[in-house]
Design an enzyme around this catalytic site. Structure first.
Site, PDB file in Angstrom:
ATOM      1  N   ASP A  55     -42.047  12.453 -44.146  1.00  0.00           N
ATOM      2  CA  ASP A  55     -42.528  13.389 -45.167  1.00  0.00           C
ATOM      3  C   ASP A  55     -41.592  13.329 -46.375  1.00  0.00           C
ATOM      4  O   ASP A  55     -40.370  13.358 -46.228  1.00  0.00           O
ATOM      5  CB  ASP A  55     -42.551  14.821 -44.609  1.00  0.00           C
ATOM      6  CG  ASP A  55     -43.260  15.773 -45.547  1.00  0.00           C
ATOM      7  OD1 ASP A  55     -44.493  15.795 -45.537  1.00  0.00           O
ATOM      8  OD2 ASP A  55     -42.572  16.490 -46.296  1.00  0.00           O
ATOM      9  N   ASN A  94     -44.175  16.457 -58.538  1.00  0.00           N
ATOM     10  CA  ASN A  94     -45.390  16.651 -59.341  1.00  0.00           C
ATOM     11  C   ASN A  94     -45.173  17.684 -60.436  1.00  0.00           C
ATOM     12  O   ASN A  94     -45.591  17.497 -61.586  1.00  0.00           O
ATOM     13  CB  ASN A  94     -46.549  17.086 -58.447  1.00  0.00           C
ATOM     14  CG  ASN A  94     -47.096  15.954 -57.618  1.00  0.00           C
ATOM     15  OD1 ASN A  94     -47.046  14.792 -58.013  1.00  0.00           O
ATOM     16  ND2 ASN A  94     -47.621  16.274 -56.435  1.00  0.00           N
ATOM     17  N   HIS A 149     -48.283  14.460 -61.984  1.00  0.00           N
ATOM     18  CA  HIS A 149     -48.999  13.897 -60.837  1.00  0.00           C
ATOM     19  C   HIS A 149     -49.034  12.372 -60.911  1.00  0.00           C
ATOM     20  O   HIS A 149     -49.079  11.698 -59.871  1.00  0.00           O
ATOM     21  CB  HIS A 149     -50.414  14.470 -60.767  1.00  0.00           C
ATOM     22  CG  HIS A 149     -50.450  15.879 -60.270  1.00  0.00           C
ATOM     23  ND1 HIS A 149     -50.413  16.197 -58.935  1.00  0.00           N
ATOM     24  CD2 HIS A 149     -50.478  17.060 -60.933  1.00  0.00           C
ATOM     25  CE1 HIS A 149     -50.441  17.501 -58.785  1.00  0.00           C
ATOM     26  NE2 HIS A 149     -50.472  18.060 -59.986  1.00  0.00           N
ATOM     27  N   ASP A 186     -47.873   9.995 -57.943  1.00  0.00           N
ATOM     28  CA  ASP A 186     -48.630   8.878 -57.372  1.00  0.00           C
ATOM     29  C   ASP A 186     -47.793   7.603 -57.354  1.00  0.00           C
ATOM     30  O   ASP A 186     -47.851   6.813 -56.407  1.00  0.00           O
ATOM     31  CB  ASP A 186     -49.916   8.659 -58.167  1.00  0.00           C
ATOM     32  CG  ASP A 186     -50.965   9.721 -57.886  1.00  0.00           C
ATOM     33  OD1 ASP A 186     -51.970   9.767 -58.630  1.00  0.00           O
ATOM     34  OD2 ASP A 186     -50.791  10.498 -56.945  1.00  0.00           O
ATOM     35  N   ARG A 204     -42.310  -4.957 -39.201  1.00  0.00           N
ATOM     36  CA  ARG A 204     -42.573  -6.309 -38.714  1.00  0.00           C
ATOM     37  C   ARG A 204     -44.089  -6.541 -38.721  1.00  0.00           C
ATOM     38  O   ARG A 204     -44.865  -5.626 -38.980  1.00  0.00           O
ATOM     39  CB  ARG A 204     -42.034  -6.471 -37.292  1.00  0.00           C
ATOM     40  CG  ARG A 204     -40.541  -6.133 -37.136  1.00  0.00           C
ATOM     41  CD  ARG A 204     -40.211  -5.892 -35.671  1.00  0.00           C
ATOM     42  NE  ARG A 204     -40.968  -4.760 -35.143  1.00  0.00           N
ATOM     43  CZ  ARG A 204     -41.119  -4.494 -33.853  1.00  0.00           C
ATOM     44  NH1 ARG A 204     -40.568  -5.260 -32.932  1.00  0.00           N
ATOM     45  NH2 ARG A 204     -41.818  -3.444 -33.464  1.00  0.00           N
ATOM     46  N   GLU A 247     -48.344  13.745 -48.943  1.00  0.00           N
ATOM     47  CA  GLU A 247     -47.058  13.061 -49.094  1.00  0.00           C
ATOM     48  C   GLU A 247     -46.487  12.659 -47.742  1.00  0.00           C
ATOM     49  O   GLU A 247     -45.304  12.351 -47.632  1.00  0.00           O
ATOM     50  CB  GLU A 247     -46.065  13.966 -49.834  1.00  0.00           C
ATOM     51  CG  GLU A 247     -45.688  15.235 -49.116  1.00  0.00           C
ATOM     52  CD  GLU A 247     -46.606  16.415 -49.444  1.00  0.00           C
ATOM     53  OE1 GLU A 247     -46.164  17.561 -49.289  1.00  0.00           O
ATOM     54  OE2 GLU A 247     -47.756  16.174 -49.856  1.00  0.00           O
ATOM     55  N   ARG A 294     -32.381   3.557 -40.947  1.00  0.00           N
ATOM     56  CA  ARG A 294     -32.324   2.528 -41.986  1.00  0.00           C
ATOM     57  C   ARG A 294     -33.358   2.796 -43.074  1.00  0.00           C
ATOM     58  O   ARG A 294     -33.094   2.657 -44.270  1.00  0.00           O
ATOM     59  CB  ARG A 294     -32.554   1.135 -41.372  1.00  0.00           C
ATOM     60  CG  ARG A 294     -31.343   0.552 -40.678  1.00  0.00           C
ATOM     61  CD  ARG A 294     -31.503  -0.953 -40.476  1.00  0.00           C
ATOM     62  NE  ARG A 294     -32.671  -1.298 -39.681  1.00  0.00           N
ATOM     63  CZ  ARG A 294     -32.675  -1.370 -38.352  1.00  0.00           C
ATOM     64  NH1 ARG A 294     -31.558  -1.105 -37.659  1.00  0.00           N
ATOM     65  NH2 ARG A 294     -33.770  -1.683 -37.700  1.00  0.00           N
TER      66      ARG A 294
END
Length: 541
Positions: free
Chosen positions: A419, A427, A432, A436, A451, A462, A482
């Protein structure tokens, strides 16, 4: 300078804009008259693009006035003009009107073919509004056919496309339609005696209708808000919360200067259903009698007679129940007979339009195409449904693809739920469009972290996910860490000065789960813990 002093082309363009504005405010009769004047001016201007626009706006007004034959003739003329000027988005818009007319007269197979043809035309353009209209039309046809899974696919795509457009009112309508689809799925389960499954679908319908209602309210679209409120109240009462449903209906005040009679009747019908489910049968009868007295057409009278027959049966007045059932039956026969006649007249309009067209042979071929078998229609639909497995903003697979993979192999994947932290601030503080761009860059980072056997997904809004193959819990956690670090270190100021983006990640291993739902629930709970602990962190087992 008055309108009459303008050149014919300018007159037509101005009148078309006026008609469109009137349609937005449900002034259908006035919009039709102005569209007629716009068409006359367009004919004088000899501008085929204006001819297409004038025919199209007139078709929409006449459709809303239930003038099926005239609306069909105008829509078909618009399609020919759109095709002549090479405007595929305009063609898609007018094909949507044709599909809705066909659906209204019971020609569902032809309505499906026409709606798919309109969506295919829209998909060849960059016009998101045309795509949105095509998607919601196909979704509505499938909903009417009772094919709820297909309806859900197209309505979800329509809602996402409306979001990309920034059209909150259209997004609200699409989301409310999704709520209706879930209610349809609930009714299927209810009819089969599967109460728990029915309640689960109805609860999903409740959430979407509530979301649609609140979004329509923010957008200031009173009609969409009223429709969603009625659908929400119906879902709530079917879940047994009758007092809450009545309180919701009581919070709406009907305003004759702004609201249509069908809007009011929708709320009254829902109220009557709530009262019946509460055992307040006398009140339900009185309410339905009032609605019946003010019914505007035979179809509504037929519906209210059917409901009154059941309500009178509830209170033991079998004489009144039988009288209203007889009236319902007589109207049912009459309405269906008139529908058959209307269908024949519409078919005649389509044929006459084809004969009047220089490309009669092409129109004949198109008419034959409308007789495609269900299998052929299904193949065309499947092509469009495959496109629905991809998120249009990021190009990543979407939630439906993730569900499909987990359904196929529920214990074959580890799951990262991701998230974007404080995305609302992105935003609000930037725009916005910047938001995006952030989502697209994050999608790129997710792809780079995967992979060939892994699948990155846009989970919604989001929120993202990654399905990872054959990794032990420790490696899953290291992979998540990572990714979190890469996101934090990414060059976000290149998108907007001062921009910083971090993510919170919840990790779940298939070794901890006994199925897909458990896996998702674990990852979701850990994502919540990561955000509660301060964000920009990974929480695993």
């Amino acid at each position: 300078m008055t309108l009459d002093d303008l050149p014919a082309a300018a007159q037509s363009a101005s009148l078309i804009e006026q008609a469109a504005a009137l349609l937005q405010h449900s002034h259908f009769g006035v919009a039709k008259a102005i569209a007629r004047r716009a068409l006359d001016a367009a004919i004088d201007s000899d501008d085929r693009h204006l001819l297409a626009r004038a025919c199209a706006i007139g078709a929409r007004a006449m459709y809303m006035l239930d003038e099926d034959e005239a609306a069909m003739a105008a829509a078909l003329q618009a399609i020919e003009h759109w095709r002549a000027v090479g405007d595929r988005a305009g063609e898609a818009d007018s094909r949507a009107v044709v599909a809705r007319i066909l659906l209204g007269i019971g020609e569902t197979n032809e309505a499906l073919a026409e709606s798919l043809a309109g969506l295919e035309a829209a998909e060849t353009t960059d016009d998101l509004r045309a795509r949105m209209l095509g998607l919601i039309t196909v979704g509505n046809v499938y909903h009417e056919l009772g094919q709820f899974d297909q309806a859900l696919v197209f309505c979800e795509r329509a809602a996402e496309t409306a979001r990309l457009l920034g059209d909150e009112a259209a997004q609200a309508a699409a989301i409310d339609t999704i709520g209706c689809v879930y209610s349809g799925l609930a009714q299927v389960e209810r009819d089969a005696g599967r109460r728990a499954e029915a309640d689960e679908f109805e609860a999903m319908g409740e959430r979407r209708s509530r979301e649609g209602m609140e979004m329509a309210r923010r957008a200031g679209h009173r009609e969409y808000e009223a429709n969603a409120l009625g659908n929400l109240a119906e879902s709530i009462t079917l879940l047994g919360r009758h007092d809450e449903a009545l309180a919701l209906l009581d919070a709406w005040t009907f305003d004759p200067s702004r609201d249509t009679t069908p809007m009011n009747h929708h709320h009254l019908q829902v109220r009557a259903r709530v009262l019946r489910m509460q055992g307040r049968h006398e009140e339900a009868v009185g309410l339905l009698v009032r609605v019946l007295e003010n019914a505007e057409d035979k179809r509504r009278v037929m519906t209210y007679c059917q409901q009154l027959a059941a309500a009178y049966e509830d209170i033991g007045d079998l004489r009144a129940a039988l009288d209203h059932h007889k009236r319902f039956h007589a109207l049912f026969v009459e309405v269906n007979s008139e529908a058959a006649q209307r269908s024949a007249r519409v078919a005649a309009v389509r044929l006459q339009t084809a004969q009047a067209n220089e490309r009669a042979s092409q129109e004949h071929a198109r008419a034959q195409d409308l007789l495609l078998s269900n299998e052929q229609l299904s193949r065309r639909s499947e092509i469009l449904m495959r496109q629905s497995l991809e998120d249009p903003l990021t190009g990543l697979p979407n939630r439906r693809m993730m569900d499909s993979l987990l359904d196929t192999d529920p214990l074959g994947y580890g799951l990262l739920l991701i998230d974007v932290d404080h995305f609302k601030h992105v935003n609000d503080d930037h725009s916005h469009l910047i938001g995006d761009a952030v989502l697209r860059d994050l999608a790129m980072l997710l792809r780079a972290a995967c992979r060939a056997a892994d699948t990155p997904v846009r989970h919604g809004g989001e929120e993202f996910a990654i399905l990872l193959r054959d990794l032990d819990p420790t490696t899953l956690t290291l992979t998540a860490e990572r990714l979190r670090s890469r996101v934090q270190a990414h060059d976000w100021p290149a998108i907007a000065p001062g921009l910083a983006v971090t993510v919170s990640i919840g990790v779940a291993s298939p070794r901890e789960a006994n199925g897909a739902q458990t896996l998702i629930a674990l990852a979701d709970r850990r994502l919540y813990l990561a955000k509660a602990a301060g964000r920009n962190r990974v929480i695993a087992s």
